[in-house]
Design a protein around this motif. Structure first.
Motif, mmCIF file in Angstrom:
data_model
loop_
_atom_site.group_PDB
_atom_site.id
_atom_site.type_symbol
_atom_site.label_atom_id
_atom_site.label_comp_id
_atom_site.label_asym_id
_atom_site.label_seq_id
_atom_site.Cartn_x
_atom_site.Cartn_y
_atom_site.Cartn_z
ATOM 1 N N VAL A 227 34.799 17.902 22.074
ATOM 2 C CA VAL A 227 35.022 17.363 23.095
ATOM 3 C C VAL A 227 35.786 18.806 24.206
ATOM 4 O O VAL A 227 35.233 18.503 25.148
ATOM 5 N N LEU A 246 25.359 15.373 31.155
ATOM 6 C CA LEU A 246 26.264 14.485 31.858
ATOM 7 C C LEU A 246 26.352 14.554 33.099
ATOM 8 O O LEU A 246 25.893 13.804 33.499
ATOM 9 N N SER A 250 25.334 11.887 36.012
ATOM 10 C CA SER A 250 25.742 11.547 36.897
ATOM 11 C C SER A 250 25.668 12.224 38.565
ATOM 12 O O SER A 250 25.816 10.770 39.736
ATOM 13 N N LEU A 262 24.896 11.706 26.127
ATOM 14 C CA LEU A 262 26.272 10.727 24.982
ATOM 15 C C LEU A 262 25.858 10.694 24.019
ATOM 16 O O LEU A 262 27.173 10.775 22.727
ATOM 17 N N ALA A 269 28.760 14.925 16.773
ATOM 18 C CA ALA A 269 30.578 14.730 16.207
ATOM 19 C C ALA A 269 30.268 13.736 14.407
ATOM 20 O O ALA A 269 31.361 15.079 13.799
ATOM 21 N N LEU B 127 34.407 10.399 18.349
ATOM 22 C CA LEU B 127 33.327 10.354 19.863
ATOM 23 C C LEU B 127 33.746 11.113 20.369
ATOM 24 O O LEU B 127 34.936 10.881 21.060
ATOM 25 N N PRO B 128 32.723 12.629 21.247
ATOM 26 C CA PRO B 128 33.943 12.188 22.999
ATOM 27 C C PRO B 128 33.809 11.053 23.612
ATOM 28 O O PRO B 128 32.943 11.106 24.185
ATOM 29 N N ILE B 130 35.084 10.483 25.722
ATOM 30 C CA ILE B 130 35.017 11.145 27.023
ATOM 31 C C ILE B 130 33.935 11.305 27.787
ATOM 32 O O ILE B 130 33.891 10.941 29.441
ATOM 33 N N GLY B 131 32.948 11.598 27.057
ATOM 34 C CA GLY B 131 31.730 10.855 27.931
ATOM 35 C C GLY B 131 31.234 10.045 28.535
ATOM 36 O O GLY B 131 30.207 10.210 29.595
ATOM 37 N N MET B 132 31.853 9.254 28.341
ATOM 38 C CA MET B 132 31.626 7.970 28.009
ATOM 39 C C MET B 132 31.952 7.438 30.374
ATOM 40 O O MET B 132 32.012 7.018 31.660
ATOM 41 N N PRO B 134 31.069 9.809 33.463
ATOM 42 C CA PRO B 134 30.318 9.580 34.620
ATOM 43 C C PRO B 134 29.899 8.512 34.452
ATOM 44 O O PRO B 134 29.325 6.836 35.484
ATOM 45 N N ILE B 135 29.708 7.331 32.527
ATOM 46 C CA ILE B 135 29.129 6.156 33.065
ATOM 47 C C ILE B 135 29.787 5.060 33.825
ATOM 48 O O ILE B 135 29.392 4.311 35.105
#
Lengths: 290, 281
Positions: A227, A246, A250, A262, A269, B127-128, B130-132, B134-135
């Protein structure tokens, strides 16, 4: 089989929900397009359209899978696995700073834990701050750390790794302090009756008995440092790495690109945490603990 | 040079006092004093180093300058705090933890769903997420709703896993006892299993406090209205106004520790019976 079936059911349910949500979220655009073309959509036309748009609100799983294949497997087959458009290249960048940060964080965490266990002053003054340091949303200053270190002339891998390190040292400290203190008073007394020196007590009793705690905290530390690496890539101006993908996605509304980055991050991970799980099982079995 | 010597002196002094205090019998006073002295020493050394080495305030402002900036821009800081911490993080925290709690209760009666959801939940929690961000910013717009959505997604799985684990905590003997009292499912849940689950639930709630603030701040890097802590940090870094950035960090730290402390305080009230909460003699 008894364990696999429920998990499979849940996974299938998630995919079903995903496809349904794709229809629901993308329907507005599909209707809009049909209206401009002055035709009405049948249900089957609607579904195929919502699952194959160029910039959908929510891409369908097969679109994401196709994009991932296009940017990994296909490029690897063409011998361009490390070109700048390939996700393998970006995953590699993210992985290298994750790994460096993870190693630094683990080293720092173990060193702090040993200090805390053996030095009373450190225990009382540092431990509360270690805990407090995690209530501070450190990710917030990730961009600043990157910019400042860039100004000093440190750029590239190290700034990102520092953020990963900060996030990953905490679980290691907490787990190792618990682990190094896990031998019972009886076992410590036994070492004393054998006239063991502090270093012998450390290497033969405290360190071996801390191993189960050590591996559990390594798993958390690995997830945290990934992260950290991803967030650390955001302010570098979207140059390279999964975080940069990412951000670029965006900016340009490339939803398929966001989702593929993602999913790559999720795979990374899972692989890294799984690797530690395998190491844990091997080590503990060798030590007769599992 | 004088500053550096002063820094060295502060370091020696702080360590000496703490060394003396730490080797006395532990009381509440020393337990509080030692970390506070440590923190003050670090701040003093920071100030001395920045002045002594002549570090440009653009790179690392001294604590005194940060404090001055904090005092002069409380209006901006408060506005950002309301936008990010109260609207974004707190709303998302309540919705996410509430939803996870209800989901855990709902799947409680189905061992099949539990066996399926727990491994998946554990996987997703690693899981990361935080990558969600932008979505979700794309779906819910730039204002605080999208930040709350990021927070919901981030806190949901850790909370779910902890609650499910907690509900499995009451052992067979205790459940049998409830059955001999002719207690139904609801009574057993309310009188035995939820109280027994409380330490786990609070563990989840405490993990979620930090995640909530992180989620809300990082989500602002992907787009926000012209206020908010994440927005202020990323724009001030661009303007090289690092003292304002540090002031925001102080706010974030205060908000984070305060939030965590509040949950810990409630935990102590509710789970007073648990061994980890009893006063150590």
């Amino acid at each position: 089989m008894k364990r696999v079936l429920p998990i499979l059911t849940v996974v299938v349910a998630i995919f079903a929900l995903w496809y349904a949500a794709a229809v629901w979220l993308n329907a507005a655009w599909a209707y809009d397009k049909a209206e401009r073309a002055e035709r009405t959509l049948s249900i089957s036309e609607l579904v195929t359209d919502t699952w194959s748009q160029d910039k959908p609100k929510l891409p369908a799983p097969h679109q994401v899978a196709a994009e991932i294949w296009k940017t990994t497997g296909e490029m690897a087959l063409n011998g361009r696995a490390f070109s700048k458009r390939s996700l393998i290249y970006h995953s590699w960048i993210t992985f290298s700073s994750t790994a460096l940060g993870f190693l630094l964080g683990t080293a720092l965490g173990v060193a702090l834990a040993i200090g805390i266990v053996y030095n009373r002053t450190m225990d009382m003054s540092v431990m509360p701050w270690v805990i407090a340091s995690q209530t501070i949303p450190i990710l917030a200053i990730a961009p600043m750390i990157i910019v400042v270190l860039n100004a000093v002339g440190i750029s590239g891998l190290l700034p990102k790794a520092m953020i990963s390190m900060y996030l990953s040292f905490f679980p290691v400290v907490v787990g190792m302090v618990k682990g190094l203190r896990s031998p019972s008073a009886m076992q410590l007394d036994q070492m004393r009756t054998w006239n063991a020196s502090p270093s012998q007590t450390f290497w033969r009793l405290r360190l071996p008995s801390s191993m189960p705690y050590f591996f559990t905290s390594l798993k958390i530390a690995m997830a945290a440092s990934l992260v950290g690496a991803i967030v650390g890539e955001l302010p570098t101006g979207a140059v390279a790495g999964l975080g940069a993908r990412l951000l670029a996605g965006s900016y340009y509304g490339q939803t398929i690109q966001i989702w593929s980055a993602l999913l790559m991050a999720a795979t990374l991970a899972a692989l890294l945490v799984g690797l530690i799980g395998v190491l844990q099982r091997l080590t503990l079995r060798r030590m007769g603990m599992a | 040079m004088a500053w550096l010597a002063a820094g060295l002196l502060f370091w020696a002094l702080g360590w000496w006092i703490n060394h003396l205090l730490a080797h006395r019998p532990r009381t509440t006073a020393t337990r509080l004093a030692v970390p506070i002295i440590f923190g003050l020493t670090v701040i003093a050394i920071w100030e001395c180093l920045v002045r002594g080495l002549g570090i440009s305030p653009v790179l690392l402002p001294p604590p005194s300058q940060i404090a001055a900036r904090f005092a002069t821009s409380t209006a901006i800081l408060w506005e950002d705090f309301v936008q990010t911490a109260l609207k974004g993080a707190l709303t998302g925290y309540i919705i996410g933890c509430g939803a996870a709690f209800l989901t855990a209760i709902a799947i409680d009666r189905s061992p099949f769903l539990q066996r399926g959801l727990l491994p998946v939940g554990n996987f997703v929690a690693a899981l990361p997420i935080i990558g969600m961000a932008p979505i979700l910013v794309m779906w819910f717009g730039f204002d605080w709703q999208s930040k709350a959505a990021v927070v919901v997604v981030m806190v949901f799985f850790p909370m779910l896993v902890n609650t499910v684990q907690g509900l499995a905590e009451a052992d067979a003997m205790q459940r049998d006892l409830m059955r001999t009292y002719a207690a139904g499912y609801m009574t057993t849940l309310l009188k035995l299993r939820l109280p027994a689950a409380m330490p786990f639930i609070f563990n989840g709630l405490k993990i979620a406090t930090t995640l909530a603030l992180i989620g809300a701040i990082v989500a602002e890097f992907f787009g926000s209205p012209v206020k908010g802590m994440g927005f202020r940090i990323s724009t001030s870094v661009g303007q090289l106004a690092l003292d304002l950035v540090w002031a925001e960090i102080v706010v974030a730290a205060l908000a984070g520790s305060g939030f965590y402390g509040l949950v810990a305080l409630i935990e102590r009230r509710i789970t007073f019976w648990h061994p980890s909460q009893r006063s150590r003699i």
